[in-house]
Design an enzyme around this catalytic site. Sequence first.
Site, mmCIF file in Angstrom:
data_model
loop_
_atom_site.group_PDB
_atom_site.id
_atom_site.type_symbol
_atom_site.label_atom_id
_atom_site.label_comp_id
_atom_site.label_asym_id
_atom_site.label_seq_id
_atom_site.Cartn_x
_atom_site.Cartn_y
_atom_site.Cartn_z
ATOM 1 C CB CYS A 131 -0.910 0.029 1.222
ATOM 2 S SG CYS A 131 -2.184 -1.203 1.160
ATOM 3 C CG HIS A 132 0.660 3.736 2.146
ATOM 4 N ND1 HIS A 132 -0.274 2.989 2.801
ATOM 5 C CD2 HIS A 132 -0.016 4.667 1.433
ATOM 6 C CE1 HIS A 132 -1.485 3.455 2.508
ATOM 7 N NE2 HIS A 132 -1.355 4.466 1.681
#
Lengths: 188, 279, 427
Positions: free
Chosen positions: A152-153
Amino acid sequence: MAHDAGTDTPELTAGDGVRRRDFINIAAASAAGVGGVVTLLPLISQMAPSADVLAESSVEIDISQIKPGQAIKGVFRKQPVFIRNLTPAEVAEANKVPTGSLRDPQSLAERTKPGKENWLITMGVCTHLGCVPLGAGEGEVKGEFGGYFCPCHGSHYDTAARIRKGPAPTNLEVPEYAFNSDTVVKIG
Amino acid sequence: MIRILSLLVGLFFTAALAWSFGNGAVNFAREGKPATVESAFHEHPKALHLASDGPFGKFDKQQLQRGFQVYKEVCAACHSLRLVAFRDLKAIGYNDDEVKAIAAGFNVPGLDPNTGEANTRPGLATDYFPMPFANDIAARAANNNAVPPDLSLMTKARHNGAAYVYSLLTGYQDQPAELLKTFPDAKTPQGLHYNPYFANLNLAMAPPLTADGQVTYGDGTKATKDQMAKDVAAFLVWTAEPKLDKRNQTGWPVLGFLLFATILGYLSYRTIWAEKKKH
Amino acid sequence: MSFPWANEYKPSHPFMQWMDEKLPLPRFVYNAIGAGYPVPRNLNYWWNFGILALVCLTLQIVTGIVLAMHYAANAGVAFDSVEHIMRDVNWGWLMRYAHANGASAFFVVIYIHIFRGFFYGSYKAPREMVWLLGVVIFLLMMATAFMGYVLPWGQMSFWGAKVITGLFGAIPLVGEPIQQWLLGGFAPDNAALNRFFSLHYLLPFVIIGVVVLHIWALHIPGSSNPTGVEVKTESDTVPFHPYFIVKDGWAVGAFLFLYCAVLFFAPNMLGHPDNYIPANPMSTPAHIVPEWYFWPFYAILRAFTFDFFFIPAKLMGVLAMFGSILIWFFLPWLDKSPVRSGHYRPTFRKFFWFGLIPTMLVLFYCGGAPAEEPYVMFSQIASLYYFAHFLIILPIVSSIERPDPLPFSITEAVLGHDDKAALGTTA
């Protein structure tokens, strides 16, 4: 309420009469207020987890089939839990890192049970914003540090599931668990 | 105008009602009320007093455990208890380990983790009581074409439920000779059993409690048929309304507070209105 | 509404003054249910039931929203989700029992409210609109209650849904398509359950809207009162706050006491045991009845047992059942007596106490009894009187009756004298 009543009855403004009257009116209003607040309690607590949900707050998982280097995703409280059988190389790599240099300083020994240091049991929930990191499944990306990688990040976790790079603030959470036997672990 | 219309509408409805009433009354006068075997021989449940009765009622956990034992050893073969989970049994006084052991004693539907085929596995505390039959068709086939009803809510699903269960279990008897004299067609059919506490008098369930000592109680209570029926009725009150204790315990403080607040409110009303009553 | 002597809202705090300029909500409340609303001083306890109805509505909406957080409107799991609420949700049993018994409490209150209106002539000019909106609220309540009873998906839920939608099947030609359209199928199932849930959630908010209109319409002429004599001077009224706030306040306490006694110690007293049996489309309960608050109308429905000329009995029953409430809409024009209160109408009063009230009791009883003799004959006589009362007796009595002398004013009725009367002041 009390004041309005008082204004209509000027002849009674003297002495104990008024104080007793005010007292009754204030007491009645307070009782209504207390009743209202107490009524809120069940209305609020009904939203907390119900008995059937709480009953599933612990789970027993069979780990006899996990070979060194493999990991499984279990389900604990409706969330993934990673159970990983570390190879000696992975253990060595985790122990090599000086804990002082870590964002969330913890040694592998602190994150496992004594004598079972090859069993790394963590929540599969990235501490950044709750995505499921990759690395537990066969063939998934394990990130730059050979542990887990959250797509995701871009948080990278090492072989002890400690945060090494990326936005996540802490290591993957180690849930409460205990070994019922060599092959069964009880989480929660 | 509207009143003339209303008069006409009124006459229309009253005439139609008078017509129905007249016809009905004539028929009633001619034929009377047909007597049925149910209206003549059905009996209301016997009186049953349980610790959980009334606003001060509280479950007798010892009795609930005995009732559970009767359910497990006698009823569970045919009757499900699908809304109750094993973990719920903690409320009637079993500890975690006992609950686990009880659950493990039941086989619940599961899946083979390797092949995915349906199989059974020992129950866990979080599982619900398993169904004794795979589905209604199987239940019907095994029970003389009658599906044994689920018992979870039985004592709330019948009028005067606990007494009904107790009466039904102890109410099996031979058909009265008088019944056959008055209603010769009402002989209990083959495979059914006469019981005056059952709505239509003949029930498919064979008498389940057949002999004193059918179960052996751990607490030394003598397991007479009457005692077993009472205990299982008490247990089914709990399965239907597990929060009964908490409800009664919450009710009294709430009523006490409301009484107090209402009296204060009334006194407040009297003081505020005192002058208005005079001038 | 305003009598010239009504207190005026004068905010003292700068913030309240600022608020009054931007959004005069406090002023609105002050004038609606505060010291700015003058109310006849002689209201008796029958006038508390309007506020009690508002309390019930609030109670139902709050507990209903809570239940909707846990309930699942699907025919496969609805019954079990209600049991989940009863067994596993924190305080779920309290919420559900509060909601189920709250519906009953609401109807008890609303029936008293309606019959207070019947006796005291609250439907008469200038309050016709208040009455009409009230009847609309009652119809909406009935629809909401009916659909709510379907949601637990027990035996009575299912068969209630089937029978009530079956009423529409009595309409000639289009009946059956309408019934199928209402249910979204040939029998009650998922489609019906889902739309009933949706509407059951929606209608209470519609009711709030109509209640606002009802109270608005009431505030134009102001509240009626037991004498039926209109307010003349300031001495006839007292400000709503504190006088009626405190009177309603203690009445709400007493009401909640009775309600909680049932809720905690006999929560299933007013329900039917069959609704603890999951819905079974293949088997009808032996004795199917709606909830108690529908019994009078159910009795009227079942009272028509023989075809009347060319009209089938079934259609007659349906017409009469709906008609029995719809005629309330015409009440303000059927009862032409200039005197409002039953206190001063000797003939009307006799028909009310010895005709209408016993009739309603018989209808209540027979609606809950099995459809067999003698209950059917009783309900036929009672239904006959019911229609005769509103459509024949009321119009005739109101034309020929000689009312008792009215008091000069509310003040005179309360204190036995009114100085203004002596002075010959008129309103």
